[in-house]
Design a protein around this motif. Structure first.
Motif, PDB file in Angstrom:
ATOM      1  N   LEU A  65       0.841  -1.191   0.000  1.00  0.00           N
ATOM      2  CA  LEU A  65       0.000   0.000   0.000  1.00  0.00           C
ATOM      3  C   LEU A  65       0.880   1.246   0.000  1.00  0.00           C
ATOM      4  N   GLY A  66       2.040   1.175   0.647  1.00  0.00           N
ATOM      5  CA  GLY A  66       2.992   2.288   0.598  1.00  0.00           C
ATOM      6  C   GLY A  66       3.452   2.567  -0.817  1.00  0.00           C
ATOM      7  N   VAL A  67       3.750   1.509  -1.588  1.00  0.00           N
ATOM      8  CA  VAL A  67       4.132   1.677  -2.996  1.00  0.00           C
ATOM      9  C   VAL A  67       2.978   2.299  -3.776  1.00  0.00           C
ATOM     10  N   THR A  68       1.763   1.826  -3.505  1.00  0.00           N
ATOM     11  CA  THR A  68       0.577   2.358  -4.181  1.00  0.00           C
ATOM     12  C   THR A  68       0.390   3.833  -3.868  1.00  0.00           C
ATOM     13  N   MET A  69       0.548   4.209  -2.596  1.00  0.00           N
ATOM     14  CA  MET A  69       0.429   5.619  -2.227  1.00  0.00           C
ATOM     15  C   MET A  69       1.474   6.458  -2.953  1.00  0.00           C
ATOM     16  N   PHE A  70       2.693   5.957  -3.018  1.00  0.00           N
ATOM     17  CA  PHE A  70       3.775   6.661  -3.713  1.00  0.00           C
ATOM     18  C   PHE A  70       3.394   6.887  -5.172  1.00  0.00           C
ATOM     19  N   ARG A  71       2.844   5.839  -5.795  1.00  0.00           N
ATOM     20  CA  ARG A  71       2.427   5.933  -7.209  1.00  0.00           C
ATOM     21  C   ARG A  71       1.298   6.941  -7.374  1.00  0.00           C
ATOM     22  N   MET A  72       0.342   6.948  -6.463  1.00  0.00           N
ATOM     23  CA  MET A  72      -0.791   7.877  -6.552  1.00  0.00           C
ATOM     24  C   MET A  72      -0.343   9.332  -6.448  1.00  0.00           C
ATOM     25  N   LEU A  73       0.610   9.601  -5.575  1.00  0.00           N
ATOM     26  CA  LEU A  73       0.965  10.978  -5.234  1.00  0.00           C
ATOM     27  C   LEU A  73       2.103  11.561  -6.058  1.00  0.00           C
ATOM     28  N   THR A  74       2.864  10.698  -6.756  1.00  0.00           N
ATOM     29  CA  THR A  74       3.990  11.193  -7.552  1.00  0.00           C
ATOM     30  C   THR A  74       3.862  10.894  -9.038  1.00  0.00           C
ATOM     31  N   GLY A  75       2.986   9.960  -9.386  1.00  0.00           N
ATOM     32  CA  GLY A  75       2.871   9.574 -10.786  1.00  0.00           C
ATOM     33  C   GLY A  75       3.914   8.577 -11.225  1.00  0.00           C
ATOM     34  N   GLN A  76       4.690   8.061 -10.286  1.00  0.00           N
ATOM     35  CA  GLN A  76       5.710   7.063 -10.637  1.00  0.00           C
ATOM     36  C   GLN A  76       5.909   6.095  -9.488  1.00  0.00           C
ATOM     37  N   LEU A  77       6.571   4.986  -9.780  1.00  0.00           N
ATOM     38  CA  LEU A  77       6.890   3.995  -8.761  1.00  0.00           C
ATOM     39  C   LEU A  77       8.177   4.378  -8.050  1.00  0.00           C
ATOM     40  N   PRO A  78       8.353   3.953  -6.800  1.00  0.00           N
ATOM     41  CA  PRO A  78       9.621   4.257  -6.126  1.00  0.00           C
ATOM     42  C   PRO A  78      10.810   3.571  -6.794  1.00  0.00           C
ATOM     43  N   PHE A  79      10.560   2.396  -7.360  1.00  0.00           N
ATOM     44  CA  PHE A  79      11.606   1.653  -8.061  1.00  0.00           C
ATOM     45  C   PHE A  79      11.025   1.109  -9.355  1.00  0.00           C
ATOM     46  N   SER A  80      11.714   1.314 -10.463  1.00  0.00           N
ATOM     47  CA  SER A  80      11.229   0.786 -11.733  1.00  0.00           C
ATOM     48  C   SER A  80      12.404   0.481 -12.645  1.00  0.00           C
ATOM     49  N   SER A  81      12.248  -0.561 -13.425  1.00  0.00           N
ATOM     50  CA  SER A  81      13.260  -0.980 -14.384  1.00  0.00           C
ATOM     51  C   SER A  81      12.638  -2.068 -15.254  1.00  0.00           C
ATOM     52  N   PRO A  82      13.072  -2.200 -16.511  1.00  0.00           N
ATOM     53  CA  PRO A  82      12.608  -3.325 -17.332  1.00  0.00           C
ATOM     54  C   PRO A  82      13.067  -4.667 -16.774  1.00  0.00           C
ATOM     55  N   ASP A  83      14.079  -4.629 -15.920  1.00  0.00           N
ATOM     56  CA  ASP A  83      14.650  -5.840 -15.331  1.00  0.00           C
ATOM     57  C   ASP A  83      14.021  -6.087 -13.957  1.00  0.00           C
ATOM     58  N   ASP A  84      13.182  -7.120 -13.850  1.00  0.00           N
ATOM     59  CA  ASP A  84      12.513  -7.415 -12.577  1.00  0.00           C
ATOM     60  C   ASP A  84      13.504  -7.725 -11.464  1.00  0.00           C
ATOM     61  N   VAL A  85      14.628  -8.341 -11.802  1.00  0.00           N
ATOM     62  CA  VAL A  85      15.627  -8.668 -10.785  1.00  0.00           C
ATOM     63  C   VAL A  85      16.170  -7.396 -10.151  1.00  0.00           C
ATOM     64  N   LEU A  86      16.399  -6.383 -10.974  1.00  0.00           N
ATOM     65  CA  LEU A  86      16.896  -5.109 -10.449  1.00  0.00           C
ATOM     66  C   LEU A  86      15.849  -4.450  -9.558  1.00  0.00           C
ATOM     67  N   VAL A  87      14.583  -4.531  -9.942  1.00  0.00           N
ATOM     68  CA  VAL A  87      13.514  -3.947  -9.121  1.00  0.00           C
ATOM     69  C   VAL A  87      13.460  -4.643  -7.764  1.00  0.00           C
ATOM     70  N   VAL A  88      13.536  -5.970  -7.756  1.00  0.00           N
ATOM     71  CA  VAL A  88      13.550  -6.709  -6.493  1.00  0.00           C
ATOM     72  C   VAL A  88      14.749  -6.290  -5.656  1.00  0.00           C
ATOM     73  N   ALA A  89      15.901  -6.138  -6.288  1.00  0.00           N
ATOM     74  CA  ALA A  89      17.108  -5.723  -5.567  1.00  0.00           C
ATOM     75  C   ALA A  89      16.925  -4.344  -4.944  1.00  0.00           C
ATOM     76  N   GLN A  90      16.299  -3.439  -5.664  1.00  0.00           N
ATOM     77  CA  GLN A  90      16.063  -2.097  -5.126  1.00  0.00           C
ATOM     78  C   GLN A  90      15.097  -2.137  -3.949  1.00  0.00           C
ATOM     79  N   HIS A  91      14.028  -2.918  -4.077  1.00  0.00           N
ATOM     80  CA  HIS A  91      13.089  -3.038  -2.958  1.00  0.00           C
ATOM     81  C   HIS A  91      13.780  -3.603  -1.722  1.00  0.00           C
ATOM     82  N   ALA A  92      14.679  -4.543  -1.931  1.00  0.00           N
ATOM     83  CA  ALA A  92      15.331  -5.203  -0.807  1.00  0.00           C
ATOM     84  C   ALA A  92      16.463  -4.383  -0.203  1.00  0.00           C
ATOM     85  N   CYS A  93      17.142  -3.580  -1.045  1.00  0.00           N
ATOM     86  CA  CYS A  93      18.398  -2.980  -0.589  1.00  0.00           C
ATOM     87  C   CYS A  93      18.504  -1.462  -0.707  1.00  0.00           C
TER      88      CYS A  93
END
Length: 351
Positions: free
Chosen positions: A238-266
Motif C-alpha cells: 500500500l505504501g508503494v501504491t500511495m507513492f504511485r498515486m501521489l507522484t505519478g511514478q513507482l519508487p523503483f522501476s526498471s525493465p529488469d525485474d531482478v533489479l527492481v527486487v534488488a532495489q526493494h530489498a536494498c
C-alpha cells in the motif's frame, strides 16, 4: 454537475471545474457497464447466469457481463481459463476469493455472490457488477492525484485491508489494478478491493517454500525473497501504491525485474518531496514509514496506518503517530537460508 475524476456532485451550476481536483465538470456519468461482443453470448451457466458480453481478461481468467435470471440483475462472472482449471492448486487459488469475501464482508471489498462450474469443468465465481474503472487505469490516464483525492481512497483501501487482516487474510497482491473505483453520483467514488486469489488464509494451506506470488513493483522485501509474510507485507504494498498515486511514478522501476527486487530489498526509496515539492510532510512520513525495509520498522498493522490516515484527514483527533524506527539503519534481515543467499545475489546487482 459531476466531477468525472472524484465523482463529487455539485448543485451550484456556477461551478465549471471541481474545487477539489480541478477537473472540468460534466452533466452525467455513463452508467452502462463496459462490455464487448463475445462468442459466449447467450451461454447459460448453472441454468441461471446468461452471458451478455465480455468485460476483460487477466492472467488466469476472463470476466463476462451476465444477467441473473433469478434476480433479474446484471452481474460479473469470472471464469478460470481452461488451461488453469485442470490444476488443483490454481482452482483452489481462484476460488479463494469466494472464501475471503464470505469471511470478511466489508463495504470496500467486492462482493462475491455465488460460484459454480461450467460444463467443461472450469470453475466460475459471480461478482457484484461494478461500474467505473480501476485505480490503475485512472493513474495510467492521469498520472498522479491530488492529496485531497488520494487520501480518502487510501483510507478506504486501508480499511478494507485492515478488516481482511483481522479475519486472518493477507492479500499479497495490493496494487492499483486490484482497486476498483465505483462511479457514484451521490458523492465521492467508492473504492473496492479485488482479486484475493493470492491471499494467504489463516485456515488455509501455506504457500510452498520458495514460491513467490504477487506483482514485482509492489512486493515487500520479505515477499520477494519468499520469507514469511504478514499484514505488514500489505502495508508495504500500500505504501508503494500511495507513492504511485501521489507522484505519478513507482519508487523503483526498471525493465529488469531482478533489479527492481534488488532495489526493494536494498535501496532506500525516494522521498515524496524530492518528486513532489510541497507535499504535506505528514503524508510524506506516512509513505516513508510504510516503505521501510524491515517489517518491524513499518506500521505494526494496517489498522495503525489507517488511523494515521484518518488523523491527517481530520476525522480522528490528534496528530499522526507513525512508527518508531526500531532498528537503524533500516536494512532487510532475511529469515531463511535461501533468502540470505538471494539477498547476497541481489546486492551484487546494484551499482
Amino acid at each position: 454537475m459531476i466531477c468525472p475524476r472524484c465523482h463529487r456532485a455539485y448543485t451550484d451550476l456556477s461551478y465549471g471545474f471541481c474545487p477539489e481536483d480541478g477537473a472540468r465538470l460534466v452533466q452525467t456519468l455513463s452508467a452502462a457497464p463496459p462490455a464487448k461482443p463475445t462468442r459466449q453470448f447467450g451461454a447459460v451457466l448453472e441454468d441461471r447466469y446468461v452471458i451478455q458480453g465480455f468485460i476483460g481478461a487477466g492472467g488466469m481468467s476472463r470476466v463476462y457481463l451476465a444477467a441473473d435470471s433469478r434476480t433479474k440483475e446484471q452481474v460479473a462472472v469470472k471464469i478460470l481459463n481452461h488451461s488453469f482449471a485442470v490444476d488443483r492448486g490454481q482452482r483452489e487459488r481462484f476460488l479463494r476469493e469466494l472464501e475471503v469475501a464470505a469471511e470478511i464482508g466489508h463495504p470496500n471489498i467486492i462482493k462475491v455472490l455465488d460460484a459454480g462450474e461450467r460444463k467443461d469443468g472450469a470453475p466460475f465465481i459471480v461478482l457484484e457488477l461494478l461500474t467505473g474503472e480501476s485505480l490503475g487505469a485512472l493513474l495510467r490516464r492521469e498520472g498522479m492525484m491530488s492529496e485531497a483525492v488520494a487520501l480518502p481512497l487510501i483510507r478506504q483501501a486501508a480499511s478494507a485491508l485492515s478488516a481482511a487482516h483481522a479475519a486472518g487474510v493477507i492479500h499479497r497482491d495490493v496494487k492499483p489494478d486490484n482497486m476498483f473505483l465505483v462511479r457514484s453520483q451521490a458523492g465521492p467514488r467508492v473504492l473496492k478491493m479485488m482479486d484475493f486469489g493470492f491471499a494467504k488464509l489463516r485456515s488455509g494451506p501455506a504457500t510452498a517454500a520458495g514460491i513467490v506470488l504477487g506483482t514485482v513493483p509492489y512486493m515487500a522485501p520479505e515477499q520477494a525473497l519468499a520469507d514469511p509474510v504478514d499484514g505488514r507485507t500489505d502495508v508495504y504494498a500500500l505504501g508503494v501504491t500511495m507513492f504511485r498515486m501521489l507522484t505519478g511514478q513507482l519508487p523503483f522501476s526498471s525493465p529488469d525485474d531482478v533489479l527492481v527486487v534488488a532495489q526493494h530489498a536494498c535501496a532506500e526509496a525516494p522521498r515524496l518531496s524530492a518528486i513532489r515539492p510541497g507535499v504535506d510532510p505528514r503524508i510524506e512520513a506516512l509513505v516513508a514509514t510504510a516503505l521501510r525495509k524491515l517489517p518491524r520498522n513499518r506500521f505494526d498493522s494496517m489498522q495503525s496506518l489507517l488511523e494515521d490516515v484518518e488523523r491527517i484527514l481530520g476525522v480522528r483527533s490528534g496528530e499522526p503517530i507513525g512508527a518508531p524506527l526500531g532498528k537503524s539503519p533500516d536494512l532487510y534481515e532475511p529469515v531463511s537460508p535461501a533468502a540470505r543467499e538471494a539477498l547476497k545475489f541481489l546486492r551484487r546487482q546494484l551499482p
